[in-house]
Design a protein around this motif. Structure first.
Motif, PDB file in Angstrom:
ATOM      1  N   ASP A 176      -1.656  -2.198  -5.776  1.00  0.00           N
ATOM      2  CA  ASP A 176      -2.993  -2.440  -5.388  1.00  0.00           C
ATOM      3  C   ASP A 176      -3.602  -3.718  -5.165  1.00  0.00           C
ATOM      4  OD1 ASP A 176      -4.421  -0.823  -3.250  1.00  0.00           O
ATOM      5  OD2 ASP A 176      -5.831  -0.186  -4.703  1.00  0.00           O
ATOM      6  N   HIS A 221       2.038   1.546  -3.475  1.00  0.00           N
ATOM      7  CA  HIS A 221       0.883   2.000  -4.260  1.00  0.00           C
ATOM      8  C   HIS A 221       0.627   3.599  -4.090  1.00  0.00           C
ATOM      9  CE1 HIS A 221      -3.289   2.156  -5.632  1.00  0.00           C
ATOM     10  NE2 HIS A 221      -3.613   2.813  -4.352  1.00  0.00           N
ATOM     11  N   LYS A 259       0.990  -1.101   0.052  1.00  0.00           N
ATOM     12  CA  LYS A 259      -0.022  -0.112   0.057  1.00  0.00           C
ATOM     13  C   LYS A 259       0.790   1.407  -0.061  1.00  0.00           C
ATOM     14  CE  LYS A 259      -4.498   0.572   0.249  1.00  0.00           C
ATOM     15  NZ  LYS A 259      -5.032   0.207  -0.937  1.00  0.00           N
TER      16      LYS A 259
HETATM   17 FE   LIG Z   1      -5.557   3.920  -3.958  1.00  0.00          FE
END
Ligand SMILES: [Fe+2]
Length: 197
Positions: A85, A69, A66
């Motif tokens: 993701d 991402h 994350k």
């Molecule tokens: Fe997102």
């Protein structure tokens, strides 16, 4: 017939949320509650210990995805933004499956970031942004840590007669991690040298 008096305050008190309650834990971390799953307590205990390590590392790898991402940059931004993701979501499903297996074995699963940070073997990344090849190297290293321990843990679970844990680690954790390594690793091949015109 006498009419019963309604005590409005007493009724309202029943609807009042009981906040700020405190009590002892019902099961301390590291202690096992035996469930009727036809598995020796020692087997459950060893699997729970191993799965908590695997859980901490899987949660860290999930969060690393994350972070990357959000923070990815460069010409492959869009591709990596989406891929990271997707892998985050898949790792999140593994987290839930591992944590619930710990509970069904009678253990207590790690949950909070503080406890995960204390337990994980994956090195802590900096708070700031890093370029894509560095992000990818970090992810591949984290995957390798997870895969290495997962293989050892799967063999041990089979030896303990804990087929369910063995199956979860082999079919879900190992296979998903291997596949993700492939998708991520293919982004870091060297570009061919540009041809002189
Ligand atoms: Fe997102």
């Amino acid at each position: 017939m006498t009419k019963k008096t309604i005590d409005a305050d007493a009724i309202l008190n029943r609807a009042k949320p009981l906040v700020h309650q405190q009590a002892h834990e019902i099961q301390p971390y590291g202690h096992l509650v035996k469930l009727p799953i036809a598995l020796a307590e020692q087997s459950c205990k060893e699997s729970v210990d191993n799965l908590n390590q695997l859980l901490a590392d899987t949660m860290t790898l999930r969060d690393l995805y994350k972070k990357h991402h959000w923070q990815v940059a460069g010409p492959t931004f869009y591709q990596l933004h989406l891929l990271f993701d997707k892998h985050y979501e898949q790792q999140n499903e593994l987290v839930d499956a591992i944590a619930e297996r710990i509970q069904l074995l009678g253990g207590v699963s790690l949950a909070m970031a503080h406890d995960v940070a204390e337990t994980t073997l994956i090195p802590r990344p900096p708070k700031g942004r890093e370029e894509a090849p560095v992000q990818i190297s970090r992810l591949l290293h984290a995957h390798e840590i997870v895969l290495k321990e997962a293989r050892t843990m799967a063999r041990l679970a089979a030896k303990l007669g804990d087929d369910g844990t063995n199956d979860l680690i082999v079919s879900d954790v190992i296979r998903s991690n291997e596949l993700q390594v492939w998708f991520v690793a293919e982004h870091v091949v060297d570009a061919p040298p540009s041809r002189a015109l």
